[in-house]
Scaffold this motif. Structure first.
Motif: not given
Length: 321
Positions: A25-35, A80-82, A85-90, A98-107
């Motif tokens: 994840p870059g600035a303003g982004q979140v890494l999500v484990r896609v379910r 990511g930096p900045g 409102g989101f923390t790991p586990g949310d 690119g959500s057809f994947a095990e992980y993706t980044v999102a704004s």
């Protein structure tokens, strides 16, 4: 990680399940484990590069982002930096790169807490179609209590939400769909249901028409619209040239609308935390329920897209990761 990728534009055969690196994840982004990840017509447009105007924003010769998919529901694993409102586990839902994947980044601005009443598969069916319907019903048509609303393509991804949102706004709703989907649309709350194989469109006049099917001329749609009513055009799935396909209706609507009493609105939907939160509130209140058609495993993404494009989906198709 496993992901569905493509290296050239084309039919679903260009999609491959491969191993790629987990993104960071870059600035303003979140890494999500896609379910789970939703499948919508936008995925088909980006996969095929059609109409050609799509390639102006996503890559002229090949997609800039190899991984397909946009809708997602999953669990935050890093921020990511900045990001606030989101923390790991949310548990979250929204759209990512690119959500057809095990992980993706999102704004972070395109994610919201997952509705507590939904499974991951249900939540993944909401973001794009739900926000598109919200923009159509609330923002463009400005539906009010007591109005008459016609939803064309009422059993599809956007249409199924448009029916429920118009009902939640207090409107009398008529849904148009195919003969095998009548019960679904009734179950969504439509006051009347029309089988388009028997009757193209009703003879009544409506305060708002939300057309998600994309294959009827503007002149035909205007005949069922009240003199001061609003027509909202969602997408452009009509057949036509490879440059614009059905999107030429949007251009003609823009040109015609200032000249007539009716409002002809080509829809532009905005993805945002605020809109997702509005949908989540309606969902948790029981006023909106995602209509999930079928689920596929990640490797089945090409089949899910074929199923959607063939017009077989009743509600939303979902990939379970």
């Amino acid at each position: 990680m496993k992901a569905i990728v493509q290296d050239r534009y084309g039919p679903a055969d260009v999609l491959r399940l491969v191993d790629i690196d987990v993104p960071s994840p870059g600035a303003g982004q979140v890494l999500v484990r896609v379910r789970a990840a939703g499948v919508d017509p936008g995925v088909w447009h980006l996969m095929t590069g059609l109409p050609y105007v799509v390639r102006l924003g996503y890559g002229l010769r090949r997609p800039r982002n190899r991984v397909r998919g946009m809708d997602l529901a999953g669990v935050v694993t890093a921020v990511g930096p900045g990001v606030a409102g989101f923390t790991p586990g949310d548990e979250v839902f929204g759209t990512g790169a690119g959500s057809f994947a095990e992980y993706t980044v999102a704004s972070a601005g395109r994610l919201a807490p997952k509705p507590a009443t939904l499974s991951f598969a249900q939540a993944a069916a909401v973001p794009i179609s739900g926000q598109t319907a919200l923009a159509a019903v609330r923002d463009s048509a400005r539906v009010r209590p007591g109005q008459r609303v016609l939803v064309i393509g009422a059993a599809g991804g956007v249409g199924s939400y448009a029916v429920q949102l118009a009902k939640a706004a207090g409107a009398h709703v008529t849904g148009v769909c195919g003969p095998t989907k009548l019960d679904l649309v009734r179950g969504l709350g439509a006051d009347e249901v029309v089988d388009y194989t028997r009757v193209d469109l009703p003879d009544d006049r409506y305060d708002a028409v939300v057309d998600t099917a994309g294959n009827r001329p503007l002149s035909r749609l205007r005949r069922v619209l009240a003199p001061k009513g609003t027509l909202v055009l969602v997408g452009g799935e009509a057949r036509g040239g490879k440059w614009l396909q059905g999107f030429d209706r949007q251009l003609r609507a823009l040109a015609l609308s200032p000249l007539v009493g009716q409002r002809l609105v080509p829809l532009i939907a905005k993805e945002s935390t605020e809109n997702l939160a509005a949908l989540a509130g309606l969902i948790d209140a029981g006023q909106v329920t995602p209509a999930v058609d079928r689920t596929w495993p990640l490797a089945g993404a090409p089949d899910a897209i074929r199923h959607l494009k063939g017009g077989h989906a009743t509600g939303k198709a979902v990939i379970v990761v």
